[in-house]
Write a protein that holds these residues in place. Structure first.
Motif, PDB file in Angstrom:
ATOM      1  N   ASP A   1       3.740   6.976  -9.631  1.00 36.59           N
ATOM      2  CA  ASP A   1       2.834   7.157 -10.351  1.00 36.59           C
ATOM      3  C   ASP A   1       1.642   6.456 -10.235  1.00 36.59           C
ATOM      4  O   ASP A   1       1.471   6.094  -9.128  1.00 36.59           O
ATOM      5  N   GLU A   2       0.592   6.468 -11.153  1.00 38.89           N
ATOM      6  CA  GLU A   2      -0.772   5.917 -10.700  1.00 38.89           C
ATOM      7  C   GLU A   2      -0.990   4.496 -10.263  1.00 38.89           C
ATOM      8  O   GLU A   2      -1.909   3.871  -9.873  1.00 38.89           O
ATOM      9  N   SER A   3       0.393   3.612 -10.806  1.00 38.13           N
ATOM     10  CA  SER A   3       0.145   2.485 -10.596  1.00 38.13           C
ATOM     11  C   SER A   3       1.210   2.025  -9.373  1.00 38.13           C
ATOM     12  O   SER A   3       1.455   1.076  -8.719  1.00 38.13           O
ATOM     13  N   PHE A   4       1.516   3.298  -8.395  1.00 36.48           N
ATOM     14  CA  PHE A   4       2.183   3.225  -7.152  1.00 36.48           C
ATOM     15  C   PHE A   4       3.635   2.648  -7.290  1.00 36.48           C
ATOM     16  O   PHE A   4       4.425   2.527  -6.347  1.00 36.48           O
ATOM     17  N   LYS A   5       3.895   2.790  -8.522  1.00 32.94           N
ATOM     18  CA  LYS A   5       5.579   2.526  -8.816  1.00 32.94           C
ATOM     19  C   LYS A   5       6.269   3.873  -8.339  1.00 32.94           C
ATOM     20  O   LYS A   5       6.020   4.963  -8.767  1.00 32.94           O
TER      21      LYS A   5
END
Length: 618
Positions: A253-257
């Motif tokens: 996702d955009e938070s690199f999760k």
């Protein structure tokens, strides 16, 4: 309507509601006297919006869904929204239906009264003509679920990332993969991806190498693996996996999760086109002879591919991907023959290739980004690399740049500081030639080599770009190019006389439409430090900025895609016109209507750019 209080209140409401607010007082009072008031509920929703009594509906309160014949919601309507006008304008039967979500009050203007106001008041008529054209324009791009190239990764993958920490043993990793029925495992630390292990790793790096399975999985994992974000397209994932010959691609996702894993098997189920297979063959080619043979297949394959997809604007992205693949493979072949480079380098591209908007008529725009203080041998090595790649691309059918914007030229094969100095000169002295260079070079994208070198260059470039006088010059230049619409909303056609033939009249969709949109979007992107080079990606990034009007962004996206669609269709069908041009007489009446609306929206965007940058309000 006989209630004076209701009339006064309704008049006040209409005075703030376009296009009734544009009417002279007498016409506004006419509308007030002829509007019916209904209370729209789930019980009576079926009796309205039918072909027996087409009317204009204006919502005062409540919430309603406009639904098509497939049961899909076209749009959600609330206070101030209109519906019913398409059938009033076209005379076609009403196909959509209405579903009440929250009951409320709706004003109804019957067809005869609507036709009177439309006939007598031009501004009133134009409002609904444009509203209808906007809906038609947007409708071309509402559904892409069945088109693999436009499908988002999040729509394809199964969510639920299977992860383990780095201190897990190889043995326990294998057990977890077996228990979870997966062929790969993501290794994470603090919910961030640090590595990937696949069943192939277990075979080749453990069993074959006789590694102790009690050691930590970090011993065999692939560190810093390639990944992709969930909102990227399936086509981008295919390209990434083919280029790097990987079969498991983490999705973040955009938070690199980590969200899940995309596999080559997932993508094979979606793959329906020879062009994508061709990219794979290019990346595995062993010689320039093989590459040339594959390159010769491109025009015919693209023509075939264009008939298989709903939105042929994807052709630009596909062509750019093919050019990227040919370029990257040529660099590898060069290094296999002359040895690997002693210092880092970045092969970069500009213009249409950087924007991923190439057509069959696009030429090369590329360069080399190099370290400072090269030795004579190193300089000679990269000179030969630039010449080799550019010459081969020309042999493959990708024309040499008339302006010599190619890595084979010394001015396009420079160090970071030299490149930055070049850009700085254009920014501080925005002459017409400098602004023309900015239109090409500020659309820049990494192709191959060192990402660290490229990122360093982009950081330095970003630091010198903020210059309001430069932005004002760009805005003025954008408004020097006009859309081809003249008096009485007629097309302004250009003429060309070919030898022994009559004059042909045509519209240049690139110069008078697509280029203007690209220029507008580039200016906004530079002002907001957006690094994306693709026009649609830039627009998506701009849409996330709070003070930018989202409707304007969506209008530009629809206009760009529609014009690109028409432009590429003409090229693929080889209609005998100059490159990027169309004959409007061959368009249907609906297409002409949509095209005029697209030009109108572009003109509005031009005016907004000039106004906002001149006032320094962005």
């Amino acid at each position: 309507m006989t209630n004076t209080i209701e009339q006064k209140e309704l008049y006040q409401f209409l005075s703030n509601q376009a296009p009734f607010s544009e009417l002279v007082p007498a016409a506004a009072h006419y509308a007030v006297n002829h509007l019916q008031i209904i209370y729209l509920s789930k019980e009576n929703q079926s009796q309205w919006l039918n072909s027996h009594s087409p009317s204009l509906f204006l919502i005062r309160s409540g919430l309603y869904d406009l639904v098509n014949t497939q049961g899909e919601v076209i749009t959600r309507l609330s206070e101030g929204d209109y519906f019913g006008y398409p059938s009033l304008l076209t005379g076609e039967a009403i196909k959509n239906s209405l579903q009440v979500q929250n009951e409320g009050i709706v004003y109804v203007l019957e067809q005869g009264d609507f036709d009177f106001l439309r006939r007598e008041y031009w501004a009133f008529a134009q409002y609904f003509v444009r509203a209808h054209a906007n809906r038609l324009l947007a409708s071309n791009y509402k559904k892409r679920e069945e088109n693999w190239s436009e499908q988002k990764i999040s729509e394809l993958m199964h969510f639920g990332a299977v992860t383990l920490p780095p201190d897990t043993s190889i043995r326990d990793t294998a057990k977890k993969m077996s228990e979870s029925s997966v062929s790969s495992m993501m290794i994470t630390q603090d919910e961030k991806l640090v590595g990937v292990v696949t069943d192939r790793d277990l075979r080749n790096r453990v069993l074959a190498a006789e590694v102790n399975p009690d050691q930590a999985v970090t011993k065999i994992m692939t560190s810093n693996p390639k990944y992709i974000f969930e909102n990227n397209r399936v086509f981008s994932a295919m390209q990434l996996m083919l280029r790097h010959n990987i079969h498991h691609l983490p999705v973040l996702d955009e938070s690199f999760k980590p969200l899940g894993m995309l596999t080559s098997t997932d993508l094979l189920r979606q793959q329906k086109s020879d062009p994508v297979q061709l990219i794979g063959r290019i990346y595995k080619a062993n010689s320039t002879i093989d590459l040339k043979r594959y390159a010769m297949e491109i025009p015919e394959l693209l023509q075939s591919f264009s008939h298989k997809v709903e939105d042929i604007s994807i052709i630009g992205k596909l062509l750019s991907s093919l050019t990227d693949a040919l370029t990257a493979r040529l660099i590898i072949l060069y290094q296999e023959q002359f040895g690997h480079a002693e210092v880092p380098f970045s092969w970069i591209c500009f213009g249409s290739q950087a924007r991923e908007e190439q057509t069959l008529h696009s030429d090369q725009d590329n360069g080399l980004l190099l370290p400072d203080n090269l030795t004579p041998n190193q300089d000679s090595y990269f000179k030969s690399m630039g010449e080799f790649v550019c010459e081969q691309l020309a042999l493959f059918g990708i024309k040499s740049c008339p302006g010599n914007i190619m890595a084979s030229a010394p001015q396009c094969r420079q160090s970071i500081d030299s490149w930055v100095a070049k850009f700085s000169h254009w920014i501080k002295s925005p002459s017409p030639k400098a602004l023309l260079n900015c239109k090409i070079f500020f659309d820049i994208r990494f192709v191959d080599g060192s990402t660290e070198l490229f990122d360093c260059f982009m950081d330095k470039l970003e630091s010198i770009t903020k210059d309001q006088l430069f932005f004002a010059s760009m805005a003025t230049d954008i408004n020097n190019n006009s859309v081809p619409i003249g008096l009485f909303n007629q097309f302004k056609l250009e003429k060309i006389k070919e030898k022994n033939k009559d004059k042909h009249k045509y519209l240049d969709l690139k110069k008078r439409g697509v280029v203007i949109i690209n220029d507008i979007v580039r200016l906004y992107s530079l002002n907001h430090a957006i690094r994306a080079s693709n026009t649609l990606e830039r627009l998506n990034a701009l849409a996330k900025i709070s003070h930018i009007n989202k409707t304007d962004i969506y209008d530009l996206k629809d206009c760009w895609r529609y014009l690109t669609q028409l432009r590429l269709r003409t090229q693929i069908n080889q209609e005998g016109l100059p490159s990027n041009c169309i004959n409007p007489n061959k368009l249907t009446s609906m297409e002409k209507h949509q095209l005029k609306e697209a030009f109108y929206l572009i003109k509005q965007a031009q005016q907004a750019v000039a106004f906002k940058f001149a006032r320094g309000s962005l």
